[in-house]
Each structure stands twice: as structure tokens, then as C-alpha cells.
Design a protein around this motif. Sequence first.
Motif, PDB file in Angstrom:
ATOM      1  N   ILE A 185      48.113   1.937  66.428  1.00  0.00           N
ATOM      2  CA  ILE A 185      47.838   2.626  65.395  1.00  0.00           C
ATOM      3  C   ILE A 185      47.112   3.828  65.392  1.00  0.00           C
ATOM      4  CG2 ILE A 185      46.455   2.430  63.028  1.00  0.00           C
ATOM      5  CD1 ILE A 185      48.596   0.406  62.738  1.00  0.00           C
ATOM      6  N   VAL A 186      46.059   3.941  66.329  1.00  0.00           N
ATOM      7  CA  VAL A 186      45.312   5.220  66.371  1.00  0.00           C
ATOM      8  C   VAL A 186      46.163   6.128  67.206  1.00  0.00           C
ATOM      9  CG1 VAL A 186      43.308   6.044  68.015  1.00  0.00           C
ATOM     10  CG2 VAL A 186      42.910   3.872  66.609  1.00  0.00           C
ATOM     11  N   ASP A 187      47.082   5.710  68.209  1.00  0.00           N
ATOM     12  CA  ASP A 187      47.932   6.706  68.976  1.00  0.00           C
ATOM     13  C   ASP A 187      49.209   7.305  67.642  1.00  0.00           C
ATOM     14  OD1 ASP A 187      46.743   6.198  71.244  1.00  0.00           O
ATOM     15  OD2 ASP A 187      48.115   5.243  72.103  1.00  0.00           O
ATOM     16  N   MET A 188      49.202   6.499  66.916  1.00  0.00           N
ATOM     17  CA  MET A 188      50.161   6.875  65.848  1.00  0.00           C
ATOM     18  C   MET A 188      49.640   7.844  65.081  1.00  0.00           C
ATOM     19  SD  MET A 188      50.257   6.408  62.296  1.00  0.00           S
ATOM     20  CE  MET A 188      50.055   4.542  61.512  1.00  0.00           C
ATOM     21  N   LEU A 189      48.597   7.713  64.523  1.00  0.00           N
ATOM     22  CA  LEU A 189      47.746   8.731  63.740  1.00  0.00           C
ATOM     23  C   LEU A 189      47.646  10.147  64.349  1.00  0.00           C
ATOM     24  CD1 LEU A 189      44.588   6.731  62.667  1.00  0.00           C
ATOM     25  CD2 LEU A 189      46.487   7.448  61.121  1.00  0.00           C
ATOM     26  N   TRP A 190      47.337  10.027  65.713  1.00  0.00           N
ATOM     27  CA  TRP A 190      47.237  11.317  66.525  1.00  0.00           C
ATOM     28  C   TRP A 190      48.817  11.868  66.588  1.00  0.00           C
ATOM     29  CZ3 TRP A 190      44.013  14.961  67.526  1.00  0.00           C
ATOM     30  CH2 TRP A 190      44.032  15.771  68.751  1.00  0.00           C
ATOM     31  N   THR A 191      49.888  11.371  66.752  1.00  0.00           N
ATOM     32  CA  THR A 191      51.168  11.649  66.902  1.00  0.00           C
ATOM     33  C   THR A 191      51.505  12.067  65.589  1.00  0.00           C
ATOM     34  OG1 THR A 191      51.569  10.161  68.572  1.00  0.00           O
ATOM     35  CG2 THR A 191      53.395  10.925  67.287  1.00  0.00           C
ATOM     36  N   THR A 192      51.223  11.637  64.585  1.00  0.00           N
ATOM     37  CA  THR A 192      51.683  12.208  63.339  1.00  0.00           C
ATOM     38  C   THR A 192      50.900  13.473  62.752  1.00  0.00           C
ATOM     39  OG1 THR A 192      51.674   9.812  62.488  1.00  0.00           O
ATOM     40  CG2 THR A 192      52.075  11.599  60.751  1.00  0.00           C
ATOM     41  N   VAL A 193      49.715  13.429  63.101  1.00  0.00           N
ATOM     42  CA  VAL A 193      48.917  14.759  62.907  1.00  0.00           C
ATOM     43  C   VAL A 193      49.438  15.821  63.834  1.00  0.00           C
ATOM     44  CG1 VAL A 193      46.701  15.937  63.411  1.00  0.00           C
ATOM     45  CG2 VAL A 193      46.636  13.749  62.312  1.00  0.00           C
TER      46      VAL A 193
END
Lengths: 411, 411
Positions: free
Chosen positions: A162-170
Motif C-alpha cells: 500500500i505504501v509503495d502504491m501511494l508513492w508510485t501513484t504520487v
Amino acid sequence: MTDDREGHPATGASAPHDGAATIDRFCGACQRTVLAEIRHILGTQRSNHQELDELILDYPLRAAKGLRPALCIATARALGSSEQAVITSAAVVELLHNAFLIHDDVEDESQFRRGELTLQRAHGLPIAVNVADGMFALALMALLDNLELLGLRAALAIFRQIVDMLWTTVGGQALELGWIRANTWQFADYRAAYEDLVVRKTAVYSFVVPTQIACVAASAAPEHAEALAAFARHVGVAFQIADDLLNLRDDTAGYGKELLGDLWEGKRTLILLHALHTERDPEIVREALAILGRRRPASDELRSELAEVAAVVDDLHASGHLDGVGRTTVLAALRRAWRARPERDVKTPADVRALADLIERHGSTEFASSVARDHVRAAEQALASCHRGLASGDARDFLFALPAYVVERLR
Amino acid sequence: MTDDREGHPATGASAPHDGAATIDRFCGACQRTVLAEIRHILGTQRSNHQELDELILDYPLRAAKGLRPALCIATARALGSSEQAVITSAAVVELLHNAFLIHDDVEDESQFRRGELTLQRAHGLPIAVNVADGMFALALMALLDNLELLGLRAALAIFRQIVDMLWTTVGGQALELGWIRANTWQFADYRAAYEDLVVRKTAVYSFVVPTQIACVAASAAPEHAEALAAFARHVGVAFQIADDLLNLRDDTAGYGKELLGDLWEGKRTLILLHALHTERDPEIVREALAILGRRRPASDELRSELAEVAAVVDDLHASGHLDGVGRTTVLAALRRAWRARPERDVKTPADVRALADLIERHGSTEFASSVARDHVRAAEQALASCHRGLASGDARDFLFALPAYVVERLR
């Protein structure tokens, strides 16, 4: 069906014919469970602020399909795990999706979302930004509850996803915002550039992460997890292209957003990129880029008020209170006042029409449709490759129906 | 000093006299380490987007004291732990603080932050919102690194503190936004209402959580952790009152924000609450509430443009192109256009002056100063109560100097 590992060969030919009904049924059931879970999460925390609690539920309660949590639950169940194992994570995915929607609406100054006023239109920007922050906090608290549900290793692996996903989306959002700022529209390989953007900005959070969370919860074999990730990436790209195509339709039924809003916003769609890269007349390309470099106008409330002042000036001139020189001078001053607004150099309806014409001339919607169908086929192939790891039933049916479904909305 | 447990009795009388120098020296050293840690965190992740990386560092690199991470490091070291044990958490606290600042600036439409343009003024709202999202994501990734550094139990405890803190802060923000929306200014116990708001909105994230993270890392005794939390709450309230008082000063040196901005914004300060609750004339209270119910005007760029049109109209009248009736009519139409703007019913400089006068009449700044000093004393007493658990040295000196320091800025 007695053999639970047969029935969906690599061609996808024997997938259920009524895919939309399969999807709708599955999503409907999931959506009820997911909303109950979101209410449960909210209930176990105490914000001591009723309005905050209500507004956190506002977007999630608006009529929506709930594809993301349904995909998470379907993948988990098809892999032999339970809905219970991923329900919290699925609710988190839905919460974060809705928080992203609030930020998107704030960033785009959108007026409507799912057929109702956007949160910042209804309650103001500060409350909208704070509610999204609340949804992020709530999602993180829920993920900590996974520790008890799934044990340490799985809970932490999901947390990291989830955290990696937030970073990727940003990062994907930053990529697009950079292109908007520099008015970047021309690429050595525009299709690759578009697909890269869409994967980072949309496909990862909406499709890849829901399947990968399920793989963790179900302890899926690495090759199955990889195949499901590829499946999800292709579904995500097809989904976004279909969404872009819907935005160009004359028919707004069932589509809660603003018609042609993507052209007004100058969104990087495969459709528009195809038209720009196919056009051979450099003068037409230059003009299209100039249009795309203009911002969309803000509310035209003031414009109409200034038009009223101009009408008063005309009346005064007609009735002899103001002579011709005076009329010209006041109107010129009004025009200067208008141009001095921050909204100067904005797109006009004629600009947007010119972009729509360019798209039509080059058959760009047909091109984009065909690319979407390429991704549907690639998704189906990826899913077929891990077919033997998926148990038969409504969850597997959902997965096999999904690729065609996301572009089905176009027919 | 040979005895490392003596020298700061409950009265705080023998605390270092030059508290500001103690604080500045300690903060300066911490700030360098913390910025290096933030750069390290950013370097270990790859956003693939240089501008995003640069903008994430923008606010943290602006000249600031760095009190929050310094408090975390000082508490850890005074409790016998190392800077290394909390450096990642301290960097996370600083990152989240700066992300909150971006959201505050977006919500308040602020123009300046630490003497420079706010992020949304310099780069637009969408980029500002996205950069704050990036800082949240980066902070969470860094917290996952604590697993290796501190082991599972401590890393998870710190994670939970940060997540609970986000939720508390959002709740505090929701409380204030609700008061703003309803123009709520009158409370049965206004001091308690103010202190509750400030604790939830500011003190928890800025002061309590930095000390409690350190307590986890240092495995502090529960009674020491409680005393340090009380210390931090009182420092936080004193800090916020001092900040509110600074905002009313005529002297902007060293204060990067807008003068009287709190009155323009209608911020709930103890000062203004005291003035409203002390005033006995209901008519004056009613008028003050009416002023506080008006919004602050947006940029007056357009107002000046309309003023130019009005000047043109006057010139035309003077030179005989426009008669008196015509002039009156055009000016009335311009006024209608002005009033039709979303910024109608806004505060005027006279409104803000009236609020400032009310504050002065009731000695409300003196009252707020005395409450701030009450909190300084309470903080010093709480710290003295766990004095025996703190090792002597510059870290303990920092803690003992902090309460007086946060109001020292007022002198």
C-alpha cells in the motif's frame, strides 16, 4: 461443472457470455460487505466529530461499482483464500481510492462527482482536504488491524504494498502535472509514454495492488502473482482508455462527470495523443498545441456580470447619455479588466470543438478502442496462464469477465 | 558537573540562564542531521521524478528552527538512548509537519511561508497537493525502515503513534473547520475549548508525539512517559498562544507569515476568545461576531482593475463624453459586478481594526500571555517530576530550556 480447474482456456472463448451480469452481481455483493467494513473501521475509531465521520463516508456511499475491492476479494477467493482475509485491505483500497478522488477533484476544480457536487464544491476546499487526510489516517489504522487478522509477515507485506502504491501513484501524478506545466504533448513513442503514465497513475493502485494484496493473503505462488499483476496492468490500461473514450461521448447517462471535460482540461489521453501524432500539417499541430496550452476557464460568473455592464453601456449610448467615443472607451476598459483576470488566455468552446474535430478526422477514438482491445486480449492471456491456480466459481468468473467488461461500457 | 542526575530541581531555578542559545545550538545540530536523513530517505526511494524530489525538500529546506525533531532527539538522548535510534522517526515527524504546512497553506490560501511564496502560489494547487501526498508516502516508507533499526515491537509502537497522531490532528482540524463554518465563537468555558483544540490540532503532533516516540525507542518507564507527555502538552499550548500573540505584533521581523493574518482569517485564538467573552456590551459582541462571520477577501487584483474602469468613467464624465446619469448608472453596474463576485461580504481593513481595538480594550494579549506562562510553569513542573530519569547534558538542558523558550519569542 465438477472440475473446478477447467472451463477457461487461453482463448477465453468459454468465459461466461453475460459478463456484465457476472460483474454486477459480484460487485454488488462485495460493495455491501466493503461499506459495512468501512463503517466498522470508522466505528472502532473515535474522531469525536460527527461531521468528519459523515463526510468520510460521503464519496464511498455514492453510487459506484466498487471494482477495486471486488477485484481484491475475487482474486483472494479464486486463489483459495477467504473474503474475510482481505476484507479490511479491500476496504482500505476503497478508502484510499475515494481519498484520491477528493484530491483529484480539488486539483481539477471539478464540479461534480458521481452525479453530485464534489466535496469541495459542497463543503469548501479546507474541509475537503481535511476529509481526505482523515481517510488516509483511517486507512492506515485499519491496516494495523491486519496484524491480528493475517499475522505479522502478511500484514507487513500488505502494508508495504500500500505504501509503495501511494508513492508510485504520487510519482505518476507528478509526471502528468509536469507535462501539463510544460505543455508536453510530443513523445518519441507516445503510446509507451501514455501506457507508462496510466500504469503508474491508475493501474497500479486500482488493479495491480488489489490483486497483489490477495496474493499475499492467499500465499499465492510467485508465478501466479506475476501473472495476476500482468493481468491487472492490462485491465488497468484498458479501463483508462475506455474511461477516456466515454468522456468524449455525447451521452452522459451513467457517467457522473463533465462531458468533454478531458478536452477542456487538456488531459493526456491516448485519443488526443494519437490525433496530434498522426496529423501531418505542422500548422494544425502548432495551433492544437496552442489551444492545449490554454487553461480551462474558471466559473464564468464574473464574465456574465461584465457582459451586463457592457449592456448597460450600450443602453446608455442608445439613449443618448453616452457618446460613441465614451462607449468605445468604457468597453475597452472593461475588456482590459477582463483580460487582467487570472483566467486570461483560456480555452473557448471553439477551441474544444477544434480538438474534437482533429480527433474525429484521424479516427483517434477507433485507434484508442483497438489499443484497449489489445490490452483486453493481453489481460485474458495473462489470466489464462495462471488458470490452473484458480478455483472455479463466481470469483473466477468475475476475473475472466473483467477485461471485456471494462471496455464493454463502450458498446 | 559530575552528578548527571542533579542540577534541575522542581523549581527549574537552576536551568541554564541562556536558554535561547541552548535551544539554538541544539536545534542547529539536529536540523543538519535531520535534513541529511530526509535526503537519505528520499535517495533510497526512486520517484523517477526530479521535480517531485526537489519540491518535497522545498519547505524542509527553508530556514526553520526544527523544534519537533530536536525535541524527539533530545528526549531520546536524555532518556539514555541514542540519536541514531530516533533519527528516522524524527525525520518523519519533520516531513509530516511540512506536509501539514502545505495543506494549511492550501486551505488558508496563504501567500507566504517562512518568508517565501507558498508552494501553491509558486507551483499551483495541484502540484502542492501532490507534493504533500508524496511526503506522506515517503514518511510511511521511512517508518517501515524502523523495523530493521528498532525491531518489531518498538517500530510498530512508533507506527501506531504516528497513525493515531494523524487521526487526532485531522479531528482537531475538523473541530476548528466546524467552528469556522458555523461561526462558533461562544463557549461555556472558552479557555478549555481553546486548549482542547490546540492540543488536538498542534500540541499532539508537534510536541507530544516527538517525546513519546523517544520514550518507545528508549524503553522509558511508564511514569516518565506520562510526565513527558504532560510536559509536551503544556509546551504545545504555550507555543501556540505565543504564536498567536506574535501574529498581532507590528513587527514582522523573524516571522515569515502575514501580519494580523489571524484576524483576517478569523482564527480561534485565546486572545480573541478572551476579548469576546470579556466584552459586556451585547451590541459590540454582535458586531464583532458579524465581522468574524465575513470571509477574508481574495486577491484584490480584480478590484483594482474595476477601479481603473471607474476612473475611466470619471474621466469621460469630466471631458463631457458621459453625462451624470450615465456615470451613476455605469458605476452602479460596476458595483453590482463587484458584489456578484464570490468574495462579497468580505472583511475590510476597518473590520480587522475593530477586532484589534476590542482586543486592546480588554487587555486580551496580556491575559493570553499570562495563560502561556501558566503552561510554561506546568511544563517545567512536569519535567521536574521525571528529572531523575534524565541524564545530564545538552539534551536535558534543551528540555529544561524549552518551555521558557517557546514564549521567549514574545519578549
